[in-house]
Design a protein around this motif. Structure first.
Motif, PDB file in Angstrom:
ATOM      1  N   UNK A   1       0.866  -1.179   0.000  1.00 36.37           N
ATOM      2  CA  UNK A   1       0.000   0.000   0.000  1.00 36.37           C
ATOM      3  C   UNK A   1       0.898   1.224   0.000  1.00 36.37           C
ATOM      4  N   UNK A   2       0.700   2.102  -0.992  1.00 34.65           N
ATOM      5  CA  UNK A   2       1.563   3.272  -1.134  1.00 34.65           C
ATOM      6  C   UNK A   2       0.729   4.539  -1.140  1.00 34.65           C
ATOM      7  N   UNK A   3       1.109   5.488  -0.319  1.00 28.89           N
ATOM      8  CA  UNK A   3       0.418   6.787  -0.258  1.00 28.89           C
ATOM      9  C   UNK A   3       1.452   7.862  -0.524  1.00 28.89           C
ATOM     10  N   UNK A   4       1.451   8.348  -1.744  1.00 28.39           N
ATOM     11  CA  UNK A   4       2.450   9.343  -2.145  1.00 28.39           C
ATOM     12  C   UNK A   4       2.114  10.675  -1.488  1.00 28.39           C
ATOM     13  N   UNK A   5       3.129  11.315  -0.955  1.00 35.13           N
ATOM     14  CA  UNK A   5       2.991  12.664  -0.413  1.00 35.13           C
ATOM     15  C   UNK A   5       1.740  12.802   0.458  1.00 35.13           C
ATOM     16  N   UNK A   6       1.648  11.966   1.469  1.00 38.12           N
ATOM     17  CA  UNK A   6       0.442  11.916   2.296  1.00 38.12           C
ATOM     18  C   UNK A   6       0.768  12.158   3.763  1.00 38.12           C
ATOM     19  N   UNK A   7      -0.305  12.153   4.566  1.00 40.15           N
ATOM     20  CA  UNK A   7      -0.168  12.408   6.002  1.00 40.15           C
ATOM     21  C   UNK A   7      -0.553  11.148   6.767  1.00 40.15           C
ATOM     22  N   UNK A   8       0.281  10.762   7.714  1.00 38.49           N
ATOM     23  CA  UNK A   8      -0.111   9.649   8.592  1.00 38.49           C
ATOM     24  C   UNK A   8      -0.345  10.220   9.984  1.00 38.49           C
TER      25      UNK A   8
END
Lengths: 425, 425
Positions: free
Chosen positions: A20-27
């Motif tokens: 699972x990849x979230x480019x340029x995201x906030x966790x």
């Protein structure tokens, strides 16, 4: 409150087949746990500490399911030998030194510092037979902020004289640790018969009772080497096989259990591990170095056995789970050839999964960034590895695992807490 | 005059079975060559520059017998594939870019810098089909001070359209390089048919003639993968076997020759290599990554075939010959098991030899510190790896190879010249 938001390219493997990849995201982290991942930052998180890692990759911390702390000084030594002569020449003499707490402190501080350096946020560790140095090791892990299960080793036969325990004393020492060292949320005891050949039936039986009484997990070695398997057959002629020796003494899944190596288990033993949800700790470099063989990891995965990766210091020669993920995939390709192309090689995704969530699940919700998971994480700066061509985040991850090293890890987190380099003063 | 004396702990392998160790000694260099090693410094060397590396280890520089410079951007990418699909998806498209000299310069400067960093003082390199970028690569090696053989690749069939050469033009370009680029003592051309499947008989025949006419060495690939071996049989139905295809075209030992991989050669082919003194470049990580198999190195050594080690970037995922020595020993242990314990595992000593003098001998008197040898050397600071116990110099070397990295290399020498980090400005 320990609430925060980290921004960057986020990647993790909720299953062995999915990256699972979230480019340029906030966790979003609350109380040390992942609560959400989003592209845009909601107003409700406005008060949270924001850490901006734009351009960096955020991945779960690595998990090492099997290593021997007191063997750390021997890492890389004597690897021209096979398992049993190597134990006698290098390992047992070194392990004999740990009644000296000053020496133990020196070794353990170097080990824990290096685990930190290589991004191993959780590990499952054999100490030596020594009660006090085992407690010291636990306290040093607590001081570092890294997570660990730590086991005092038990052995009362077939070992060097200085490591031979009195059975009763060994059980008393173990019980003392199980009683006393249960306060920490991150560092816990684990029952640790070294392996069947060095434990009498009485020892195994009592350790099984202790594990159940205190509801603590168990770790040992299983089917690492062909001579060892034959030896166990001789020592326990009435047991069906090696795995069932542990099973008969309540040491194979009655409580959460890890068995290291598992190179030569029969299908029947693998099925038993699957039924009992016993973890296999795959130690590819150790199995190379001691000429043991290659664990058929694919078979374990197909049969539903949980699998994680391990350095097995000092049979293994690298503490780096990054290296070991690469080595695991490579070993699986040789197993594919060896098995007449029956056991499919592990994919990159599967290797990454095994080094994070595969072993992490032994600790609970660890090794992934799904909602509710502990935020154990590494911040990766891969700028030294890339720049010649445009790469996807998955390709950057391949480069990190196959070509990177500890210099690419710039921050480490355990349960949402940033872990600084331990024992620097 | 370039005369100097280095003091330190000196170690090298004059043969695969002997590690020569001179504790706290002096190595005397005249005109870039080793003239003596002694415990006490003779008065006759009084005027020589003395470099004091007391407590450090001085070893021969590492030698890489096979890598593909234009594949460097792909290192670590796409390794879930086997040889032929990997070539089509990753390698050929990347190699198509090297008519762009600016791009080539960017890649080659990173590659040469990293060879320097990892202590590879000599290498044997495939360039791409492009004449100008091949010359550029040679000039950049010359500027760096590192030694290399560099070959313009030839291929006129069975490849991507953008890499398919006109046979006549390919031979002309190659001959131009052989004529023009022969001034340097350290960087020289090498005839480089990619491998039999991508070369017509006419191409192979003309390349054999060129090698003899200009008395230059040859490099290619041989028996890396089972499908490749079958393919060659189909393409050259009249040849006895894969090795003899090259032999028939004067490309197997008429001049000094390296064949990379050699995983699936028959005994007959190995004997032919032995008779012709053809080098086998062993690429253990590449052979793992592309699911090729394990080269039976012991068999080659027993049959008198010269063997060296190689990174095979980017089938391999590490440029570090230190890593590759470890990987070579590990692979030989798996081969030992695979061969029903017939082919004895390589010892540490043998691995070290293969990574230094084994490959170095392709360059002449290189890879050892015997009298008359070129002083190609690395100064190793292993203080980060030791300190927990007293170790012998041989044990320290084991730790360096099995657990060290480029950070432990503090200086590099080629023919007595200290090589500084290249292309820093």
């Amino acid at each position: 409150m320990n609430n925060m938001v980290l921004k960057g390219d986020i990647a993790f493997t909720p299953t062995k087949d999915i990256m699972e990849i979230h480019k340029n995201s906030y966790i979003i982290i609350e109380e040390g746990k992942v609560v959400d991942i989003c592209n845009q930052l909601d107003n409700s998180y406005k008060g949270y500490l924001l850490k901006d890692f734009t351009g960096k990759i955020i991945i779960p911390g690595f998990v090492d399911l099997h290593l021997h702390a007191p063997q750390y000084p021997n890492m890389g030594l004597g690897l021209d030998k096979e398992l049993i002569p190597w134990l006698d020449t290098y390992t047992f003499p070194e392990e004999g030194k740990y009644d000296d707490l000053d020496y133990a402190r020196k070794v353990f501080s170097k080990l824990i510092k290096d685990l930190w350096r290589f991004g191993t946020t959780r590990s499952v560790v054999f100490s030596s037979i020594h009660k006090e140095s085992t407690k010291l090791l636990m306290n040093m892990f607590i001081a570092s902020g890294l997570g660990a299960y730590v086991g005092k080793v038990n052995m009362d036969r077939n070992t060097a004289e200085e490591l031979m325990e009195n059975t009763k004393k060994s059980i008393e020492d173990t019980e003392e640790i199980l009683k006393e060292c249960c306060e920490s949320d991150l560092v816990k005891p684990i029952v640790t018969p070294r392996f069947a050949p060095t434990c009498s039936e009485e020892m195994l039986s009592k350790l099984g009772e202790l594990a159940i009484k205190y509801d603590v997990p168990v770790q040992s070695h299983l089917s690492e080497n062909t001579s060892e398997v034959i030896w166990v057959k001789e020592l326990f002629p009435n047991s069906k096989n090696y795995a069932s020796v542990y099973d008969e003494f309540n040491l194979l899944g009655k409580t959460k259990t890890i068995m290291a190596h598992c190179v030569y288990n029969t299908d029947e033993e693998i099925d038993l591990m699957g039924r009992n949800k016993v973890y296999a700790a795959h130690c590819p470099y150790s199995n190379y170095n001691l000429s043991s063989g290659i664990m058929p990891v694919r078979k374990y995965l197909d049969k539903g056995v949980p699998v994680g990766l391990a350095s097995d210091i000092s049979g293994g020669n690298s503490l780096s789970i990054m290296d070991i993920i690469g080595g695991t995939i490579q070993a699986s390709k040789m197993k594919w050839l060896e098995s007449n192309k029956e056991l499919q090689p592990l994919t990159f995704n599967e290797g990454f999964f095994l080094g994070t969530k595969g072993g992490g699940s032994f600790f609970g919700e660890v090794g992934s960034f799904e909602k509710g998971y502990d935020f154990d994480a590494l911040i990766i700066d891969d700028s030294s590895l890339i720049g010649l061509n445009e790469l996807s985040i998955e390709e950057r991850l391949q480069k990190i695992i196959y070509t990177g090293d500890d210099r690419n890890i710039i921050e480490r987190y355990v349960k949402g807490i940033k872990i600084e380099e331990p024992f620097t003063s």
